[in-house]
Design a protein around this motif. Sequence first.
Motif, mmCIF file in Angstrom:
data_model
loop_
_atom_site.group_PDB
_atom_site.id
_atom_site.type_symbol
_atom_site.label_atom_id
_atom_site.label_comp_id
_atom_site.label_asym_id
_atom_site.label_seq_id
_atom_site.Cartn_x
_atom_site.Cartn_y
_atom_site.Cartn_z
ATOM 1 N N GLN A 161 0.827 -1.203 0.000
ATOM 2 C CA GLN A 161 0.000 0.000 0.000
ATOM 3 C C GLN A 161 0.864 1.257 0.000
ATOM 4 O O GLN A 161 0.582 2.228 -0.718
ATOM 5 C CB GLN A 161 -0.938 0.001 1.207
ATOM 6 C CG GLN A 161 -2.081 -0.989 1.111
ATOM 7 C CD GLN A 161 -3.107 -0.785 2.208
ATOM 8 O OE1 GLN A 161 -3.248 0.324 2.749
ATOM 9 N NE2 GLN A 161 -3.851 -1.829 2.538
ATOM 10 N N ASP A 162 1.915 1.247 0.815
ATOM 11 C CA ASP A 162 2.796 2.414 0.876
ATOM 12 C C ASP A 162 3.418 2.703 -0.485
ATOM 13 O O ASP A 162 3.497 3.861 -0.920
ATOM 14 C CB ASP A 162 3.896 2.197 1.916
ATOM 15 C CG ASP A 162 3.381 2.287 3.345
ATOM 16 O OD1 ASP A 162 2.239 2.758 3.532
ATOM 17 O OD2 ASP A 162 4.116 1.885 4.270
ATOM 18 N N ARG A 163 3.860 1.665 -1.170
ATOM 19 C CA ARG A 163 4.502 1.855 -2.477
ATOM 20 C C ARG A 163 3.500 2.324 -3.526
ATOM 21 O O ARG A 163 3.809 3.206 -4.339
ATOM 22 C CB ARG A 163 5.168 0.549 -2.904
ATOM 23 C CG ARG A 163 6.363 0.179 -2.043
ATOM 24 C CD ARG A 163 6.807 -1.250 -2.274
ATOM 25 N NE ARG A 163 7.910 -1.613 -1.384
ATOM 26 C CZ ARG A 163 8.359 -2.851 -1.221
ATOM 27 N NH1 ARG A 163 7.790 -3.853 -1.894
ATOM 28 N NH2 ARG A 163 9.364 -3.094 -0.404
ATOM 29 N N ALA A 164 2.305 1.750 -3.495
ATOM 30 C CA ALA A 164 1.282 2.154 -4.456
ATOM 31 C C ALA A 164 0.845 3.597 -4.222
ATOM 32 O O ALA A 164 0.659 4.373 -5.171
ATOM 33 C CB ALA A 164 0.082 1.214 -4.371
ATOM 34 N N ARG A 165 0.706 3.996 -2.959
ATOM 35 C CA ARG A 165 0.300 5.363 -2.657
ATOM 36 C C ARG A 165 1.408 6.363 -3.011
ATOM 37 O O ARG A 165 1.125 7.488 -3.461
ATOM 38 C CB ARG A 165 -0.065 5.493 -1.177
ATOM 39 C CG ARG A 165 -1.329 4.757 -0.784
ATOM 40 C CD ARG A 165 -1.744 5.054 0.641
ATOM 41 N NE ARG A 165 -2.092 6.470 0.804
ATOM 42 C CZ ARG A 165 -2.482 7.009 1.949
ATOM 43 N NH1 ARG A 165 -2.564 6.246 3.044
ATOM 44 N NH2 ARG A 165 -2.781 8.285 2.032
ATOM 45 N N LYS A 166 2.653 5.970 -2.811
ATOM 46 C CA LYS A 166 3.757 6.851 -3.177
ATOM 47 C C LYS A 166 3.773 7.084 -4.680
ATOM 48 O O LYS A 166 3.954 8.224 -5.147
ATOM 49 C CB LYS A 166 5.084 6.239 -2.719
ATOM 50 C CG LYS A 166 6.290 7.124 -3.015
ATOM 51 C CD LYS A 166 7.573 6.502 -2.471
ATOM 52 C CE LYS A 166 8.784 7.395 -2.767
ATOM 53 N NZ LYS A 166 10.038 6.793 -2.243
ATOM 54 N N LEU A 167 3.559 6.021 -5.455
ATOM 55 C CA LEU A 167 3.491 6.178 -6.903
ATOM 56 C C LEU A 167 2.310 7.065 -7.291
ATOM 57 O O LEU A 167 2.441 7.942 -8.163
ATOM 58 C CB LEU A 167 3.364 4.807 -7.570
ATOM 59 C CG LEU A 167 3.078 4.815 -9.083
ATOM 60 C CD1 LEU A 167 4.175 5.563 -9.841
ATOM 61 C CD2 LEU A 167 2.930 3.385 -9.608
#
Length: 293
Positions: free
Chosen positions: A277-283
């Motif tokens: 989730q963190d990586r997807a939200r950062k993108l």
Amino acid sequence: MQRKAYVPGVAALLAVLLAGCTGGSGDDDGTTDPKPGESATTPTAAQPGKYRTLPEPCAAVSHGTLDSLLPGIKQVTDEEQREKAYEGTATQTYDTDRKVGCRWKAQSTGATDHLLVDFERVVSYDNAVSDDDRATDIYLKSETAADLPEPVASSESSESSESPDSSESPESSSGGSGSPSDDSGSGSGSGASSSASESGSGDESSSATPSDDSTPTALQPRTLDDLGDEAFLDDALSSSRQRTVTVVFRTSNVVVTIQYDEQPATTTDVPSSKDMQDRARKLASQLAGTFND
């Protein structure tokens, strides 16, 4: 001599008569007054959308971001194949001014990761409906399809996230290093389930696991307040332990969809919900920023 004097007199008389016949048309400037009941002004058309073009999708994600989301790319030893993996594959489209997308795939020793980025620029052909309003309708259809759970009270959220069990359990990392103890799943996952089949990865069924009841509220599928004009995040864990995280957001008349999924090499591993989730939200934040530049 009398005949010569008479002829000019007749000509003068004729000139006066002709002037009288044509005098009434002197004020006609070619314009017509509106008919009774009609407005003389044109109705104002709905506001057009802010964006007239879309980014090049396969160039929208940096190499560094791809390294984070798809750890297997860095493990590709062949330089040409690694560069091809970074380039991604454009999705099929019939109008690049309206809808474009790109897919990436990378396989590591512990898992296979997929990433899909899709941009849709919405144009309303109804003068009474703005482009933004039409884009809102399309976004809401995606949010409705995701069937997000009802928000839980903030006190319950803090109790869940601050419980001793959750603080003592280490988070497994994405990229195939997840552990069986990290079984943080999702609530509904119906929106992510429908798009998981497009990525062509793993088991396409997205059924909730028994441990989903203990998922921290902060990681449940939910709407997001800090992304674009409106946004939501969905998180689904299939029976084969494939996790799919989907982020959809709208900025003016553009709807952006990010689908990020990971299939572990073994079903004993569970991809980390928090990490993905963190990586997807950062993108998503990076992509939203490109529209504001």
